[in-house]
Write an enzyme that holds these catalytic residues in place. Structure first.
Site, PDB file in Angstrom:
ATOM      1  N   HIS A 249      46.497  47.414  46.478  1.00 51.37           N
ATOM      2  CA  HIS A 249      47.205  46.541  45.525  1.00 51.37           C
ATOM      3  C   HIS A 249      48.696  46.891  45.624  1.00 51.37           C
ATOM      4  O   HIS A 249      49.053  48.034  45.926  1.00 51.37           O
ATOM      5  CB  HIS A 249      46.673  46.857  44.122  1.00 51.37           C
TER       6      HIS A 249
ATOM      7  N   ASP B  16      43.395  55.236  43.564  1.00 54.84           N
ATOM      8  CA  ASP B  16      43.653  54.171  42.599  1.00 54.84           C
ATOM      9  C   ASP B  16      42.296  53.680  42.086  1.00 54.84           C
ATOM     10  O   ASP B  16      41.571  52.980  42.794  1.00 54.84           O
ATOM     11  CB  ASP B  16      44.427  53.044  43.306  1.00 54.84           C
TER      12      ASP B  16
ATOM     13  N   GLN C  12      40.029  49.468  39.804  1.00 58.78           N
ATOM     14  CA  GLN C  12      38.849  48.591  39.909  1.00 58.78           C
ATOM     15  C   GLN C  12      37.549  49.372  39.939  1.00 58.78           C
ATOM     16  O   GLN C  12      36.486  48.782  40.147  1.00 58.78           O
ATOM     17  CB  GLN C  12      38.936  47.729  41.175  1.00 58.78           C
TER      18      GLN C  12
ATOM     19  N   LYS D 227      41.022  47.100  32.151  1.00 57.20           N
ATOM     20  CA  LYS D 227      39.949  46.668  33.062  1.00 57.20           C
ATOM     21  C   LYS D 227      38.645  47.385  32.723  1.00 57.20           C
ATOM     22  O   LYS D 227      37.649  47.263  33.415  1.00 57.20           O
ATOM     23  CB  LYS D 227      40.353  46.963  34.509  1.00 57.20           C
TER      24      LYS D 227
ATOM     25  N   CYS E 250      47.860  40.176  44.252  1.00 58.84           N
ATOM     26  CA  CYS E 250      48.773  41.324  44.415  1.00 58.84           C
ATOM     27  C   CYS E 250      48.313  42.213  45.570  1.00 58.84           C
ATOM     28  O   CYS E 250      48.422  43.442  45.507  1.00 58.84           O
ATOM     29  CB  CYS E 250      48.903  42.141  43.140  1.00 58.84           C
TER      30      CYS E 250
END
Ligand code: 7TS
Length: 408
Positions: A124, A201, A204, A227, A365
């Protein structure tokens, strides 16, 4: 998840019973942000109704109670991702700010010209641009692990790009544009073998997979509350204590200091050294409630349900004429990215919206991923614990409408 359990879960999300354009809302944009359960809404409301005060600085009862609520949220995050120490959890505005914190604080104090940062082609923008800014400031260089046609990392590429020059590897746990689950434990092992740190990261990942930062042995892990069924404007950075101790402050202000004189300022201990200014206290409390909610439902149960939704949706997608899936790795979390021959993704999104079906269209993104597939955009449906098989049917029903309108 049986239908009764699912109906009970859905009933906890007030927004899911609203209509859009006169149709029942089918919310399939969960990778952008998830909806919030009553428990989270009530926790924030209770905080403002009963506890509201500034934290870490008042002797009065409300300030102490607000501080306790805020710090309890930190403990919940620590247990949720299995961090060894509570001071390894830094509150940030979200994943983006957490990555910027590491790039700025660790990066500017540790990188020199000739050093390398290794990213993957599926990151991202939040895990690309902060490193580019860092490279501009320090003279370090970015290297990129490419992806293959299925949307997985090219086998052996990481190994061949890792050298003694590599100082940090930044990798997404789950790709927001492809759904790919990366083998982060193996990536971390390989990176550590050359002495590089690894930032994962988890934006998600945390709502879909159980995360154990100690078992992974990652150096940094970041995620956003919104999220994960929690509020916007709050998230967390996990960092190994020894690394965080060794890093200079990111921002200056209240709370992050020990002593201030005009001649010299000394800094607070962890985690406060990295938490300048009044934080999003209610947001942290809401995030704590979201973690409780997810743990009550159970991540294993959530993962199994979403896997079922994804495989059901994938089967329909494979039979849908003119539809091409973008991201076809066997290891995927609940994301279905696709293009339809002859229809621009934005038109798909608009027509689906008219049917009450919310999906995301665009580059997500992740422009390098779009470049890889020579696409400007994809349509993306993304699943959460409250989605149903009927909603997947509604998605494909609406897609057939798109096809009729555009292709006759
Ligand atoms: N990393 C990944 C993998 C993401 O998917 C996102 C947001 C971020 C970082 C940034 O998170 P933030 O909360 O700090 O903004 N992804 C998306 C998306 O896929 N659609 O909208 C936001």
């Amino acid at each position: 998840m049986n239908e009764l359990v699912l109906a009970e879960l859905r009933a906890q999300f007030p927004i899911l019973s609203r209509q859009v354009h006169g149709k029942p809302l089918v919310y399939l944009d969960n990778a952008a942000t998830t909806q919030k359960p009553q428990a989270v809404l009530q926790a924030e409301c209770h905080y403002y109704e009963q506890l509201n005060a500034n934290i870490h600085r008042g002797v009065h009862a409300l300030s102490q109670e607000a501080t306790d609520a805020f710090e309890q949220a930190r403990d919940k995050i620590q247990r949720f991702i299995h961090a060894a120490h509570r001071e390894e959890i830094i509150f940030t505005r979200g994943a983006t700010e957490a990555i910027n914190l590491v790039a700025h604080s660790w990066g500017r104090s540790h990188l020199q010209p000739g050093d390398e940062i290794l990213l993957t082609e599926m990151e991202h923008h939040a895990n690309i641009v902060p490193w580019q800014l860092l490279c501009e400031a320090t003279g370090a260089q970015l290297k990129v692990v490419p992806i293959d046609a299925r949307g997985g990392l090219v086998a052996g590429a990481l190994q061949s790009l890792l050298t003694h020059k590599t100082k940090l590897v930044g990798v997404t746990h789950v790709s927001n544009a492809l759904g790919t689950i990366n083998p982060v434990a193996e990536i971390i092992r390989q990176a550590h073998a050359v002495g590089a740190l690894v930032l994962v990261d988890g934006a998600q990942a945390v709502a879909h997979l159980a995360v154990d930062v100690q078992a992974l042995d990652c150096d940094f892990y970041v995620f956003s509350s919104h999220k994960l069924y929690g509020p916007t404007g709050i998230g967390a950075l996990y960092g190994k204590r020894s690394l965080l101790q060794d890093m200079p402050p990111y921002q200056g202000g209240g709370d992050m200091i020990s002593q201030v004189t005009f001649a010299r300022t000394t800094y607070n201990q962890l985690p406060y050294k990295f938490e300048a200014g009044t934080p999003h206290i209610a947001g942290a409390v809401g995030l704590g409630a979201a973690i409780d909610f997810v743990q009550t439902v159970g991540l294993e149960r959530i993962a199994a349900h979403e896997e079922h939704l994804l495989s059901y949706a994938t089967e329909q997608a494979l039979q849908f004429e003119g539809l091409t899936l973008i991201g076809t790795m066997p290891e995927k979390a609940g994301i279905l990215s696709f293009v339809l021959k002859g229809v621009h993704p934005h038109d798909i999104g608009t027509i689906l919206d008219n049917e009450g079906v919310a999906i995301r269209t665009g580059h997500h993104c992740a422009m390098p991923v779009m470049d890889h597939y020579a696409l400007a955009a994809t349509a993306r449906a993304s699943f959460a614990l409250y989605n149903t098989l009927e909603e997947v049917d509604a998605l494909f029903h609406a897609l057939r409408r798109v096809q009729k309108l555009f292709l006759g």
